[in-house]
Design a protein around this motif. Structure first.
Motif, PDB file in Angstrom:
ATOM      1  N   GLU A 141       0.806  -1.225   0.000  1.00 46.74           N
ATOM      2  CA  GLU A 141       0.000   0.000   0.000  1.00 46.74           C
ATOM      3  C   GLU A 141       0.837   1.273   0.000  1.00 46.74           C
ATOM      4  OE1 GLU A 141      -2.973  -0.158   3.062  1.00 46.74           O
ATOM      5  OE2 GLU A 141      -3.886  -1.954   2.217  1.00 46.74           O
ATOM      6  N   ILE A 157       0.099   5.782  -0.378  1.00 49.57           N
ATOM      7  CA  ILE A 157      -0.967   6.784  -0.280  1.00 49.57           C
ATOM      8  C   ILE A 157      -0.481   8.149  -0.760  1.00 49.57           C
ATOM      9  CG2 ILE A 157      -0.511   7.321   2.164  1.00 49.57           C
ATOM     10  CD1 ILE A 157      -3.660   7.456   2.446  1.00 49.57           C
ATOM     11  N   VAL A 170      -1.013  -0.972  -4.500  1.00 47.08           N
ATOM     12  CA  VAL A 170      -2.343  -0.383  -4.326  1.00 47.08           C
ATOM     13  C   VAL A 170      -2.160   1.067  -3.885  1.00 47.08           C
ATOM     14  CG1 VAL A 170      -4.560  -0.541  -3.150  1.00 47.08           C
ATOM     15  CG2 VAL A 170      -3.290  -2.634  -3.705  1.00 47.08           C
ATOM     16  N   TYR A 179      -3.769   4.646  -2.629  1.00 48.04           N
ATOM     17  CA  TYR A 179      -4.880   5.311  -1.947  1.00 48.04           C
ATOM     18  C   TYR A 179      -4.585   6.804  -1.919  1.00 48.04           C
ATOM     19  CZ  TYR A 179      -6.085   0.663  -0.188  1.00 48.04           C
ATOM     20  OH  TYR A 179      -6.429  -0.653  -0.090  1.00 48.04           O
ATOM     21  N   SER A 232      -9.316   3.590  -4.515  1.00 50.25           N
ATOM     22  CA  SER A 232      -7.993   3.002  -4.684  1.00 50.25           C
ATOM     23  C   SER A 232      -7.755   2.636  -6.137  1.00 50.25           C
ATOM     24  CB  SER A 232      -7.835   1.752  -3.803  1.00 50.25           C
ATOM     25  OG  SER A 232      -8.719   0.736  -4.231  1.00 50.25           O
TER      26      SER A 232
END
Length: 162
Positions: free
Chosen positions: A72, A74, A98, A100, A128
């Motif tokens: 992840e 962001i 991924v 975000y 996402s």
């Protein structure tokens, strides 16, 4: 004398407001006109675990290195960085990345969202975007390298066609 000084000061102020900067040119055609090569900052980030995404807060061209259970990343809240551009590349051969954003909301249409540059609907229930790994070791999917641009409200993204 004061009037002449005032006119000179106002002339300099007006010229600096409409200034154009040229690098390698004495006749700039844009606010910033570069006649030569341009280098941008390249940054490497390792992925974060679920619920603790790695913040992307530096660089323009960013190499993402997701690993098992650390996939992840962001982006900043698009409302705080209008005009910001990131080029993200998933350099993993085995893990998807991924992406975000801060400011996202689980309710569709509320908060910051991701919108595909080709005009289709926003991506993902929580805002996402998944960038695929190069599992086939053949250069990967079109989502291996994506560009993200903040419009001051949301993130628009798309592939570069490379």
């Amino acid at each position: 004398m004061k009037n002449i000084l005032l006119i000179i000061v106002l002339t300099f102020c007006f010229n600096s407001i409409n200034a154009q900067v040229g690098i390698g040119t004495t006749d700039p055609k844009s606010t910033l006109d570069i006649n030569g090569n341009l280098s941008i900052k390249v940054v490497d980030y390792n992925g974060g675990p679920s619920g603790a995404a790695t913040p992307i807060d530096d660089g323009v061209y960013i190499n993402l290195s997701p690993t098992a259970f650390n996939v992840e990343f962001i982006l900043p809240n698009a409302t705080t960085v209008p005009g910001r551009i990131y080029v993200l590349r998933n350099i993993s051969d085995s893990e998807n990345a991924v992406i975000y954003t801060f400011g996202a909301n689980a309710t569709a249409g509320a908060g910051v969202e991701f919108f595909r540059g080709d005009g289709r609907n926003s991506q993902g229930p929580l805002g996402s975007v998944t960038m695929t790994a190069d599992v086939g070791n053949d250069g990967g999917d079109i989502t291996k390298t994506l560009i993200f641009i903040s419009d001051g409200a949301n993130w628009t993204y798309g592939h570069l066609g490379l």
